[in-house]
Write a protein that holds these residues in place. Sequence first.
Motif, PDB file in Angstrom:
ATOM      1  N   GLY A  44       0.747  -1.114  -0.055  1.00 19.11           N
ATOM      2  CA  GLY A  44      -0.069   0.138  -0.016  1.00 19.11           C
ATOM      3  C   GLY A  44       0.692   1.265  -0.017  1.00 19.11           C
ATOM      4  N   TYR A  45       1.950   1.093   0.645  1.00 16.45           N
ATOM      5  CA  TYR A  45       2.692   2.407   0.752  1.00 16.45           C
ATOM      6  C   TYR A  45       3.416   2.661  -0.495  1.00 16.45           C
ATOM      7  N   TYR A  48       0.854   4.141  -3.001  1.00 16.22           N
ATOM      8  CA  TYR A  48       0.459   5.270  -2.686  1.00 16.22           C
ATOM      9  C   TYR A  48       1.599   6.539  -2.866  1.00 16.22           C
ATOM     10  N   TYR A  49       2.658   6.356  -2.862  1.00 18.79           N
ATOM     11  CA  TYR A  49       3.654   6.992  -2.791  1.00 18.79           C
ATOM     12  C   TYR A  49       4.001   7.393  -4.312  1.00 18.79           C
ATOM     13  N   CYS A  71       0.701   9.299  -6.055  1.00 16.35           N
ATOM     14  CA  CYS A  71       0.465  10.803  -5.405  1.00 16.35           C
ATOM     15  C   CYS A  71       1.660  11.422  -4.400  1.00 16.35           C
ATOM     16  N   PRO A 127       1.494  12.794  -1.263  1.00 17.46           N
ATOM     17  CA  PRO A 127       0.548  13.134   0.082  1.00 17.46           C
ATOM     18  C   PRO A 127       0.604  14.704   0.448  1.00 17.46           C
ATOM     19  N   VAL A 140      -5.534  12.798  -3.574  1.00 23.74           N
ATOM     20  CA  VAL A 140      -4.633  12.048  -2.183  1.00 23.74           C
ATOM     21  C   VAL A 140      -5.629  10.842  -1.659  1.00 23.74           C
ATOM     22  N   ALA A 189      -6.034   8.365  -4.232  1.00 20.02           N
ATOM     23  CA  ALA A 189      -4.979   7.444  -4.305  1.00 20.02           C
ATOM     24  C   ALA A 189      -4.781   6.622  -3.261  1.00 20.02           C
ATOM     25  N   PHE A 190      -5.143   7.165  -2.183  1.00 18.98           N
ATOM     26  CA  PHE A 190      -5.297   6.511  -0.753  1.00 18.98           C
ATOM     27  C   PHE A 190      -6.151   4.986  -0.805  1.00 18.98           C
ATOM     28  N   SER A 227      -4.647   2.519  -3.197  1.00 16.21           N
ATOM     29  CA  SER A 227      -3.534   1.819  -2.546  1.00 16.21           C
ATOM     30  C   SER A 227      -4.060   0.786  -1.546  1.00 16.21           C
ATOM     31  N   PRO A 231      -3.933  10.648   4.431  1.00 17.98           N
ATOM     32  CA  PRO A 231      -4.611  11.300   3.011  1.00 17.98           C
ATOM     33  C   PRO A 231      -5.315  12.330   3.390  1.00 17.98           C
TER      34      PRO A 231
END
Lengths: 310, 252
Positions: free
Chosen positions: A57-58, A61-62, A65, A67, A74, A77-78, A81, A141
């Motif tokens: 997920g991390y 996520y990055y 996006c 954050p 965001v 995106a969260f 993820s 997020p």
Amino acid sequence: MNLFNIPHNELLQHLLNGLTLGAIYSLIALGYTMVYGILKFINFAHGEILMLGAYAGYYVYYLICDPSQGGSFVIFAFIISLLTAMVISASLGVFIERVAYRPLRKAPRLAPLLSAIGVSIILMNLAALFFGTKSRKFDYPIDNTTIQLDGTSITPNQIMILAVGLIMMTALKLFIDKSRLGKAMRATSQNQSVAALMGINVNFIISLTFAIGSALAAVAGIMMSLEFKLYPTMGQMAGLKAFIAAVVGGIGNISGAMLGGILLGLLETFGVVILGIPQGLKDTIAFSVLIIILLVKPSGLLIKNIREKV
Amino acid sequence: MSNAILELKNVHVSYGNIEALKGVNVTINAGQIVCLIGANGAGKSTLLKSIVGLEPLTRGEVVFNGERITYTGGDSSAKKDRVFHSTDRIISRGISMAPEGRGIFPEMTVLENLEMGAFMIKDKALIKTRIEEKYEMFEILKDRRKQLAGSLSGGEQQMLSIARALMSAPRLLLLDEPALGLAPIIIQNIFQTISKISREDKVTIFLVEQNAKMALSISDKGYVLETGNIVLEDDSKNLLENPKVKAAYLGE
Ligand SMILES: Nc1ncnc2c1ncn2[C@@H]1O[C@H](COP(=O)(O)OP(=O)(O)OP(=O)(O)O)[C@@H](O)[C@H]1O
Ligand SMILES: [Mg+2]
């Protein structure tokens, strides 16, 4: 003032903190209990499935996006993820069962257990090798400024954890109680060969169980990374605690895992405030209470006396 | 070609190095009730389990409805000729089994147990009709439908087990000691129901029983199994008169 001589708003505060923590434990405990229900086996690699889900997920996520920019993208995106992490953990759980547990299904009980511990150590070390051992922060997020409500403070992140936990657990309970596949899962856990006689593909049901438990672990892993931190051994203590929560609730029992998790979260929080013990001893208090519960009710809180088959 | 619905050819099953079935041949014709009698430990349950793939054959062949559902291959034949299916695949071909000891799901309700019997059926309306049919056949199950199956009496559990096995409308029904541990009046009831299922629903039935007299009196054909071998095979009415059967299984 009340029973514990703590002001109401403070009491509410601890209740809130305890529930948030408990929701995370419950999500993890469900994976242990579901797998145990079907295979009578403790998946000791469950904590690592959680950890790898959190890393997945991390990175997603990055990747999509930044954050620090904030805004609705965001949040989007969260969500992406989170879903990706669930899918990756689910696939990983299914894969581990295939290669490390299924070939040992007819072996003595200890063999798959050792296999699980082995998988757990391998995954933890691989994570340390590839992701490094330093802990990372998963940025919120949403703006996580504390909200004050009548002397009780709550963060948006806490609200999210409680909401996601509630939604996931309600959905799971409905799935298991009402759906065709959920009923097949219950049937399989009660008698595997008779379930096969009903035309149920038992191997598919076992894979499905691992998939669901692992997906829930990924959610818990991301919630933990938001509230606390992300690191290769994060699944260890959380996994152990959730496992104990599952046992206290009655291992194999879905509602028991939810109850045990919440109970453990509340005990950890309230142990510190009610008894005024140092923060570092909170696990000691929590576990002591759990041991006492087990001494009184060894099969766990929600296990009925299941009659033996004739 | 006969109208055999099930054929077992030279079936061997072993538990470790103990051979429980030592080359069993059985032929069951469509529409009949065929019974299998034998003492404790003769291998009766093992035989039923080998049909549905719950015990693997070490050698032999099972043919259902003209199709090989299990085949271990001859000693010389290539591996690719072998046929092995998991239990759910075999069941989906139209076989159903009420196992020894009833095998109901104790923590599920009577209704849920029946629903599990219809697991392979997707048509909800059809499932509903079938459940209603079973409630007509066993009225007590209707009264108990919301009750956990584990809390039913032995006789009720047996009725549930049979009703559940019928939910998939099988062509072949395997029954493993449906009368075990039941009161005489209930046993009569169960056997009447078995005859009725055979007559009205045109289901072929393979019945394993210790209660030889009852089993032979409702069946068309019988087999006698002794320590893994079929030692007798005849029309049931002949077996009822057979001196050996009388002495060993009818207590006369
Ligand atoms: N899972 C098993 N492992 C080892 N041996 C087994 C197993 N199941 C059955 N056996 C052995 O195989 C033989 C046949 O058993 P089976 O259950 O088929 O007998 P049965 O004719 O059904 O007897 P009963 O009338 O008591 O039900 C017995 O000697 C039994 O001990
Ligand atoms: Mg038997």
